[in-house]
Design an enzyme around this catalytic site. Structure first.
Site, PDB file in Angstrom:
ATOM      1  N   ASP A  92       0.846  -1.203   0.000  1.00  0.00           N
ATOM      2  CA  ASP A  92       0.000   0.000   0.000  1.00  0.00           C
ATOM      3  C   ASP A  92       0.882   1.253   0.000  1.00  0.00           C
ATOM      4  OD1 ASP A  92      -1.809   2.156   0.673  1.00  0.00           O
ATOM      5  OD2 ASP A  92      -3.207   0.630   1.355  1.00  0.00           O
ATOM      6  N   SER A 142      -7.066   4.203  -1.447  1.00  0.00           N
ATOM      7  CA  SER A 142      -6.872   2.744  -1.412  1.00  0.00           C
ATOM      8  C   SER A 142      -8.166   1.976  -1.635  1.00  0.00           C
ATOM      9  CB  SER A 142      -6.264   2.332  -0.070  1.00  0.00           C
ATOM     10  OG  SER A 142      -4.961   2.841   0.023  1.00  0.00           O
ATOM     11  N   HIS A 205      -9.903  -2.635   6.613  1.00  0.00           N
ATOM     12  CA  HIS A 205      -9.260  -1.508   5.934  1.00  0.00           C
ATOM     13  C   HIS A 205      -9.544  -1.595   4.439  1.00  0.00           C
ATOM     14  CE1 HIS A 205      -6.100   1.695   6.075  1.00  0.00           C
ATOM     15  NE2 HIS A 205      -6.592   1.785   7.295  1.00  0.00           N
ATOM     16  N   SER A 207      -7.886  -1.805   1.576  1.00  0.00           N
ATOM     17  CA  SER A 207      -7.305  -2.753   0.614  1.00  0.00           C
ATOM     18  C   SER A 207      -7.872  -4.167   0.740  1.00  0.00           C
ATOM     19  CB  SER A 207      -5.775  -2.783   0.737  1.00  0.00           C
ATOM     20  OG  SER A 207      -5.243  -1.490   0.715  1.00  0.00           O
ATOM     21  N   ASP A 366       2.174   2.612   3.439  1.00  0.00           N
ATOM     22  CA  ASP A 366       1.374   3.811   3.192  1.00  0.00           C
ATOM     23  C   ASP A 366       1.388   4.754   4.397  1.00  0.00           C
ATOM     24  OD1 ASP A 366      -0.690   5.285   1.628  1.00  0.00           O
ATOM     25  OD2 ASP A 366      -1.997   4.710   3.282  1.00  0.00           O
ATOM     26  N   HIS A 408      -1.137   2.788  -5.180  1.00  0.00           N
ATOM     27  CA  HIS A 408      -0.931   4.179  -5.604  1.00  0.00           C
ATOM     28  C   HIS A 408       0.430   4.630  -5.116  1.00  0.00           C
ATOM     29  CE1 HIS A 408      -1.532   5.214  -1.439  1.00  0.00           C
ATOM     30  NE2 HIS A 408      -2.638   4.503  -1.447  1.00  0.00           N
ATOM     31  N   HIS A 483      -1.300  10.968  -1.172  1.00  0.00           N
ATOM     32  CA  HIS A 483      -0.927  10.025  -2.235  1.00  0.00           C
ATOM     33  C   HIS A 483      -0.453  10.793  -3.464  1.00  0.00           C
ATOM     34  CE1 HIS A 483      -4.055   7.005  -0.448  1.00  0.00           C
ATOM     35  NE2 HIS A 483      -3.035   7.228   0.352  1.00  0.00           N
TER      36      HIS A 483
HETATM   37 ZN    ZN Z   1      -2.952   6.203   2.092  1.00  0.00          ZN
END
Ligand code: ZN
Ligand code: NAG
Ligand code: NAG
Length: 529
Positions: A92, A142, A205, A207, A366, A408, A483
């Site tokens: 992530d 995400s 979450h 993802s 992330d 991303h 991001h």
């Molecule tokens: Zn993020």
């Protein structure tokens, strides 16, 4: 006898030791003595003081090129077999700059200059690029990206498992069957395969949710969250409930991660010492256990590692109340590593004779990047690459397709002209800003700390940098970093890995995996024959 490599290593280590001892700064080339005020590019600061001796000989590069050529020539016969097993590894927020930075850190932790090191998945034979924009977003989150790489359809930012016909927080639209998607996990279940999700974040979450949830708002993790957004949780069921009670979540054989609080009522204290978060009084973990005779609920590392995968039917592991801790901060005796979770998952899922699909996420790369704590982001990336190496070692390259990608980018940059071997988490000793002040090698476009003094001049970070949790500088001041919208990498190994080359839409990834395994409703390798 010392071989050449060992000698070079000793020389490098000696120089590092000398530099560190003499000035306390972790850079081999602190000794440049560069003058302060510099134009944009100045040769006297930009030229590093260390060149690996072997690299002065062209033969070094010719030999390396021949090795890399030979590896490519071998690929003229791609692995055209059918993939029995599919593993999707998701880093992530693992931008390509994060991959490069992690690779350098890996090499430097081993006592090398670092730039020449490789992450486990960088040795995979086929690589491509993924375009990450979402239906209404140039730079994605995400949730819409999880919908792309797990359901094979691009959607609006914040949506999961529903099409772009669904607008933010609109329960009604998300309930319309025409707008609801299926994921590759469901395609795999329909083909009789075992399925599992693993994350270092929470099971609810964004993802991992792409594998099972259908929601107009990724924040609807438990019923309390749905109510907080003025939506009726009886109509729009929260993601934790979807995971435990709906297809495909309720059929997952393995679910490992954090986020126990979303599954327990507020009236209950979980085993990690925190109150549950649910308002509906429902204990989803008891419900899961009742519906999964032979299933086991685990909550710490010892529990997980003592599971006999041959004698349990399914496993749910919730190792923290909320997110799992950063690897560098974690109590290693309490919280399992991503590699440990990966090992149990593969061992459990591989008992299914029809094969399996696993989604495994390095989810906190992330967060390291959001907090501009590049040390955490890179360390989490190294934990991720270890898990991928383990997965490749535990599986057969002839029947298991492993795809590694990111959702991303992040605004991390590797800037200036730092000399070879410059500590990646340190200062760039070969360049200065307009006021003659050194800057860090790693910087972010946006984040919490700009390190400017009252006059707006950059302050010298020489004595501030170095801690694991150091917050790297950013240009745009925000509570947390953001991001970025550039493409991310795809790395593939195993049957049909040659399909994962070139530039593609992120939403194409699950379709290629489904083709390779002959699952889903789209084109299949098995039909092509
Ligand atoms: Zn993020
Ligand atoms: C949801 O979308 C429908 C049309 O698709 C619209 O009529 C309705 O007002 C929306 N609801 C909310 C709460 O925005
Ligand atoms: C694991 O379970 C299997 C099947 O019940 C059993 O045969 C085996 O002995 C067990 N292994 C261990 C180490 O307990």
């Amino acid at each position: 006898m010392l071989c050449g490599k060992q000698l070079i290593l000793i020389v490098v280590l000696a120089v590092v030791a000398l530099a560190t001892a003499s000035d306390g700064v972790h850079d081999v080339r602190e000794l440049t003595g560069a003058s302060l005020v510099q134009p944009a590019f100045s040769t006297d600061v930009a030229i590093g003081k260390y060149t690996p001796p072997e690299e002065m000989d062209r033969k070094f590069w010719y030999d390396l090129a021949n090795k890399e050529l030979a590896a490519r020539l071998k690929l003229t016969q791609p692995n055209t077999k059918k993939a029995k097993n599919l593993i999707l590894f998701l880093g992530d927020g693992m931008s390509l700059s994060t991959v490069t930075g992690a690779r350098i850190l890996k090499g430097q932790r081993q006592g090398h200059t670092g730039e020449e090191a490789s992450l486990s998945f960088e040795t995979f034979p086929h690589t491509g690029l993924s375009r990450t924009y979402c239906s209404n977003a140039q730079v994605p989150d995400s949730a819409c990206t999880a919908t792309a790489y797990l359901c094979g359809v691009k959607t609006n930012i914040i949506n999961i498992g529903v099409t772009a016909a669904v607008s933010f927080n609109n329960c009604t639209e998300s309930q319309d069957p025409a707008n609801r998607l299926t994921s590759i996990a469901e395609w795999a279940q329909n083909a009789g395969k075992a399925t599992g999700i693993v994350t270092t974040t929470t099971l609810t979450h964004a993802s991992p949710s792409g594998a099972y949830a259908k929601t107009a708002n990724r924040m609807w993790e438990c019923d309390t969250d749905v109510k907080d957004y003025d939506v009726d949780p009886k109509t729009c069921i929260d993601m934790a409930t979807q995971l435990i009670t709906q297809i495909p979540g309720k059929n997952f054989d393995v679910m490992l991660g954090g986020g126990m609080g979303k599954f327990l009522p507020k009236t209950i204290q979980d085993v990690h010492g925190n109150q549950g978060e649910r308002s509906d009084g429902i204990n989803l973990l008891s419900r899961w256990q009742a519906q999964h005779p032979g299933g086991v609920l685990v909550s710490n590392r010892n529990h997980l590692l003592s599971v006999n995968v041959s004698s349990v039917k399914s496993i749910i592991g919730l190792f923290q109340s909320d997110l799992m801790d950063f690897n560098m901060e974690a109590d290693a005796s309490y919280q399992p590593t991503l590699s440990e979770m990966t090992e149990v998952t593969i061992k459990k899922l591989s008992q299914n004779k029809n094969g399996y699909f696993a989604f495994i996420e390095g989810g906190r790369i992330d967060h390291g990047n959001h907090y501009n704590q590049a040390g955490y982001a890179l360390d989490e990336t190294l934990e991720f690459e270890k898990a991928i190496k383990l997965a490749r070692d535990l599986t057969n390259i002839e029947d298991t397709l492993i795809v590694v990608t990111s959702d991303h980018g992040h605004t991390l940059s590797i800037a200036g002209y730092p000399g070879r071997g410059t500590p990646i988490l340190g200062l760039n000793n070969h360049d200065r800003d307009v006021n003659g002040v050194k800057y860090t090698v790693l910087n972010y476009a946006a984040g919490p700390k700009n390190y400017l003094d009252k006059k707006g001049q950059r302050i010298d970070l020489t004595n501030k940098i170095g801690a694991n949790d150091f917050v790297f500088p950013s240009y745009i001041t925000k509570d947390i970093g953001v991001h970025s919208g550039e493409d991310v990498g795809i790395f593939a190994s195993g049957p049909q890995s040659h399909l994962f080359t070139g530039m593609m839409q992120q939403s194409t990834i699950p379709h290629l995996m489904a083709y390779a395994a002959c699952i889903g409703n789209g084109p299949k390798l098995c039909d092509a024959k």
